[in-house]
Design a protein around this motif. Sequence first.
Motif, PDB file in Angstrom:
ATOM      1  N   GLU A  51       0.849  -1.184   0.000  1.00  0.00           N
ATOM      2  CA  GLU A  51       0.000   0.000   0.000  1.00  0.00           C
ATOM      3  C   GLU A  51       0.887   1.238   0.000  1.00  0.00           C
ATOM      4  N   GLN A  52       0.766   2.063  -1.029  1.00  0.00           N
ATOM      5  CA  GLN A  52       1.686   3.181  -1.192  1.00  0.00           C
ATOM      6  C   GLN A  52       1.605   4.200  -0.055  1.00  0.00           C
ATOM      7  N   ARG A  53       0.466   4.311   0.570  1.00  0.00           N
ATOM      8  CA  ARG A  53       0.346   5.298   1.640  1.00  0.00           C
ATOM      9  C   ARG A  53       1.128   4.907   2.887  1.00  0.00           C
ATOM     10  N   SER A  54       1.483   3.592   2.992  1.00  0.00           N
ATOM     11  CA  SER A  54       2.232   3.140   4.167  1.00  0.00           C
ATOM     12  C   SER A  54       3.692   2.810   3.856  1.00  0.00           C
ATOM     13  N   VAL A  55       4.128   3.111   2.637  1.00  0.00           N
ATOM     14  CA  VAL A  55       5.495   2.790   2.230  1.00  0.00           C
ATOM     15  C   VAL A  55       6.457   3.834   2.793  1.00  0.00           C
ATOM     16  N   ARG A  56       7.476   3.381   3.503  1.00  0.00           N
ATOM     17  CA  ARG A  56       8.494   4.283   4.050  1.00  0.00           C
ATOM     18  C   ARG A  56       9.837   4.103   3.341  1.00  0.00           C
ATOM     19  N   HIS A  57      10.116   2.903   2.872  1.00  0.00           N
ATOM     20  CA  HIS A  57      11.410   2.615   2.246  1.00  0.00           C
ATOM     21  C   HIS A  57      11.182   2.146   0.814  1.00  0.00           C
ATOM     22  N   PRO A  58      11.877   2.740  -0.164  1.00  0.00           N
ATOM     23  CA  PRO A  58      11.711   2.323  -1.566  1.00  0.00           C
ATOM     24  C   PRO A  58      12.035   0.838  -1.743  1.00  0.00           C
ATOM     25  N   LEU A  59      11.263   0.182  -2.590  1.00  0.00           N
ATOM     26  CA  LEU A  59      11.467  -1.251  -2.827  1.00  0.00           C
ATOM     27  C   LEU A  59      12.856  -1.518  -3.388  1.00  0.00           C
ATOM     28  N   VAL A  60      13.349  -0.676  -4.283  1.00  0.00           N
ATOM     29  CA  VAL A  60      14.642  -0.931  -4.911  1.00  0.00           C
ATOM     30  C   VAL A  60      15.768  -0.919  -3.879  1.00  0.00           C
ATOM     31  N   VAL A  61      15.623  -0.117  -2.812  1.00  0.00           N
ATOM     32  CA  VAL A  61      16.640  -0.096  -1.764  1.00  0.00           C
ATOM     33  C   VAL A  61      16.670  -1.445  -1.038  1.00  0.00           C
ATOM     34  N   ILE A  62      15.506  -1.969  -0.711  1.00  0.00           N
ATOM     35  CA  ILE A  62      15.434  -3.260  -0.014  1.00  0.00           C
ATOM     36  C   ILE A  62      15.989  -4.374  -0.894  1.00  0.00           C
ATOM     37  N   LEU A  63      15.635  -4.368  -2.183  1.00  0.00           N
ATOM     38  CA  LEU A  63      16.107  -5.422  -3.087  1.00  0.00           C
ATOM     39  C   LEU A  63      17.607  -5.333  -3.315  1.00  0.00           C
ATOM     40  N   THR A  64      18.131  -4.115  -3.439  1.00  0.00           N
ATOM     41  CA  THR A  64      19.563  -3.957  -3.680  1.00  0.00           C
ATOM     42  C   THR A  64      20.371  -4.387  -2.466  1.00  0.00           C
ATOM     43  N   LEU A  65      19.928  -4.010  -1.273  1.00  0.00           N
ATOM     44  CA  LEU A  65      20.612  -4.442  -0.061  1.00  0.00           C
ATOM     45  C   LEU A  65      20.561  -5.964   0.079  1.00  0.00           C
ATOM     46  N   THR A  66      19.433  -6.563  -0.257  1.00  0.00           N
ATOM     47  CA  THR A  66      19.320  -8.018  -0.208  1.00  0.00           C
ATOM     48  C   THR A  66      20.261  -8.671  -1.200  1.00  0.00           C
ATOM     49  N   ALA A  67      20.342  -8.097  -2.406  1.00  0.00           N
ATOM     50  CA  ALA A  67      21.240  -8.647  -3.420  1.00  0.00           C
ATOM     51  C   ALA A  67      22.690  -8.568  -2.966  1.00  0.00           C
ATOM     52  N   CYS A  68      23.080  -7.418  -2.400  1.00  0.00           N
ATOM     53  CA  CYS A  68      24.463  -7.266  -1.920  1.00  0.00           C
ATOM     54  C   CYS A  68      24.762  -8.285  -0.827  1.00  0.00           C
ATOM     55  N   GLN A  94      22.984   6.590   1.043  1.00  0.00           N
ATOM     56  CA  GLN A  94      22.635   7.738   0.214  1.00  0.00           C
ATOM     57  C   GLN A  94      22.702   7.383  -1.271  1.00  0.00           C
ATOM     58  N   ARG A  95      23.753   6.663  -1.652  1.00  0.00           N
ATOM     59  CA  ARG A  95      23.887   6.270  -3.069  1.00  0.00           C
ATOM     60  C   ARG A  95      22.756   5.353  -3.502  1.00  0.00           C
ATOM     61  N   LEU A  96      22.274   4.526  -2.586  1.00  0.00           N
ATOM     62  CA  LEU A  96      21.190   3.611  -2.935  1.00  0.00           C
ATOM     63  C   LEU A  96      19.836   4.301  -2.974  1.00  0.00           C
ATOM     64  N   GLY A  97      19.758   5.504  -2.444  1.00  0.00           N
ATOM     65  CA  GLY A  97      18.485   6.216  -2.445  1.00  0.00           C
ATOM     66  C   GLY A  97      17.629   5.926  -1.232  1.00  0.00           C
ATOM     67  N   ALA A  98      18.267   5.646  -0.093  1.00  0.00           N
ATOM     68  CA  ALA A  98      17.519   5.330   1.124  1.00  0.00           C
ATOM     69  C   ALA A  98      16.737   6.542   1.626  1.00  0.00           C
ATOM     70  N   ARG A  99      15.714   6.295   2.426  1.00  0.00           N
ATOM     71  CA  ARG A  99      14.889   7.360   2.983  1.00  0.00           C
ATOM     72  C   ARG A  99      15.690   8.158   4.013  1.00  0.00           C
ATOM     73  N   ARG A 100      15.475   9.465   4.014  1.00  0.00           N
ATOM     74  CA  ARG A 100      16.218  10.342   4.916  1.00  0.00           C
ATOM     75  C   ARG A 100      15.295  10.887   6.010  1.00  0.00           C
ATOM     76  N   ASP A 101      15.770  10.825   7.238  1.00  0.00           N
ATOM     77  CA  ASP A 101      15.019  11.367   8.364  1.00  0.00           C
ATOM     78  C   ASP A 101      15.084  12.888   8.294  1.00  0.00           C
ATOM     79  N   ARG A 106      19.796  11.842   8.876  1.00  0.00           N
ATOM     80  CA  ARG A 106      20.442  10.554   8.622  1.00  0.00           C
ATOM     81  C   ARG A 106      19.579   9.701   7.692  1.00  0.00           C
ATOM     82  N   PHE A 107      20.275   8.883   6.905  1.00  0.00           N
ATOM     83  CA  PHE A 107      19.581   7.955   6.015  1.00  0.00           C
ATOM     84  C   PHE A 107      19.219   6.705   6.800  1.00  0.00           C
ATOM     85  N   LEU A 108      17.966   6.265   6.655  1.00  0.00           N
ATOM     86  CA  LEU A 108      17.423   5.209   7.492  1.00  0.00           C
ATOM     87  C   LEU A 108      17.494   3.861   6.795  1.00  0.00           C
ATOM     88  N   LEU A 109      17.681   2.835   7.604  1.00  0.00           N
ATOM     89  CA  LEU A 109      17.734   1.459   7.106  1.00  0.00           C
ATOM     90  C   LEU A 109      16.409   0.771   7.410  1.00  0.00           C
TER      91      LEU A 109
END
Length: 402
Positions: A51-68, A94-101, A106-109
């Motif tokens: 649900e987009q209204r509850s999304v806090r972290h971009p999907l691509v950030v989660i997938l990229t971190l998982t891939a790494c 920051q390079r991955l495009g993480a959400r910023r507080d 600070r960029f959040l994990l």
Amino acid sequence: MSSSSLIPACLDQLADLALWEAEMATDPGVGAKVVESALVRRLSEVPDRREQRSVRHPLVVILTLTACATLVVGSDSVTAIWQWSARSSQRKLQRLGARRDPFTGRFLLPSERTFRRVLADLDADALDAATCGYAAEVVRGTAPVPHLPRTPGPVEREQRRAERRRLTHPAPAGLLPAAAVDGKALRGARTAEGGRVFLVGAIAHDSGTVLGQCQVPGKRGEGPAARRLLADLDLSGMVCTLDALHTTATTARLLTQTLNAHYVLIVKGNQPLAHAAAQALLTGPDREWTATSATDGDRGHGRIERRSIRTAATDDSLLPGARQAFRLRRDVGGLDGVWTSKEIVYGITSLPADLAGPVHLNHYERAHWVVENRLHWVRDVTFREDASQLRTGTAPRALASF
């Protein structure tokens, strides 16, 4: 780096992420540093089912971190993936495009719970298309080929074996691009209905690249799933090697008439008429088959192996598009030269004799085991996939993809 070495084969698929520092380019318009990665671009195409209204972290950030975490350091559980990600620097996030507080700057994990929830509810088909599409781009040369520095120290045993085999058993001239198709069960994982997670994959003979993957309800559904997988791939002019489970008229017709590809199929008891016809066609003493036979052998791992093949022309009466039948005999013995076992199998191929002689067919059948050596073995031994007990949603398939 040798293709037989297990770890580098996995690392190469994500090495460009490790090289971002060296590949960062400056945008003249804004003066900011812009990072472009073929894999991240692919992962950004995976649809977000949250649900987009509850999304806090971009999907691509989660997938990229998982891939790494999965490919670079071999993390084999969601907890290990999150622990590796938690050690990521602010610059990397920051390079991955993480959400910023907005308050602390600070960029959040994402939390471990977020990793677990997202991986369990992915569009797994889109994820497989992204990861396999990236690998195919690297092979075709449309994406930059990743390079890793060679690890200091002596050459590994598997590298020496691969180099020795390249010199003593050179590939015959005139081979067509080929892919092997086979299925694998994730023994530790279960679906919501209580069944095993079963994946079917296609892997290139020469490079070991996974061209595609899909999930099926069980072993009985492997044949139809393999046909759906093949139909989605660009196989024009390629050779597909499959085991006896896939030796059906439907599969042969799909490859030759729809996909403009060739097949090399093994015939066993599931096709009794074709098996009996091939056996009758290829029966006789060896001296009668000198012109259409070839022999190859190996020595190592405490044994010697000899593979002898003979071929004969045939037609569509065996399978749609059939042009040759072959008999492959495998003899295995000890280093003392005493043969201890013998196995004879029959097969059918759509390759005519002018495209594939006995030497070529012997090579295709031998190379079919790349699916065991460079896919199943890597996932089972290197990544301990069968020991994983991920059971929720698409998480088992997602980690297998990464």
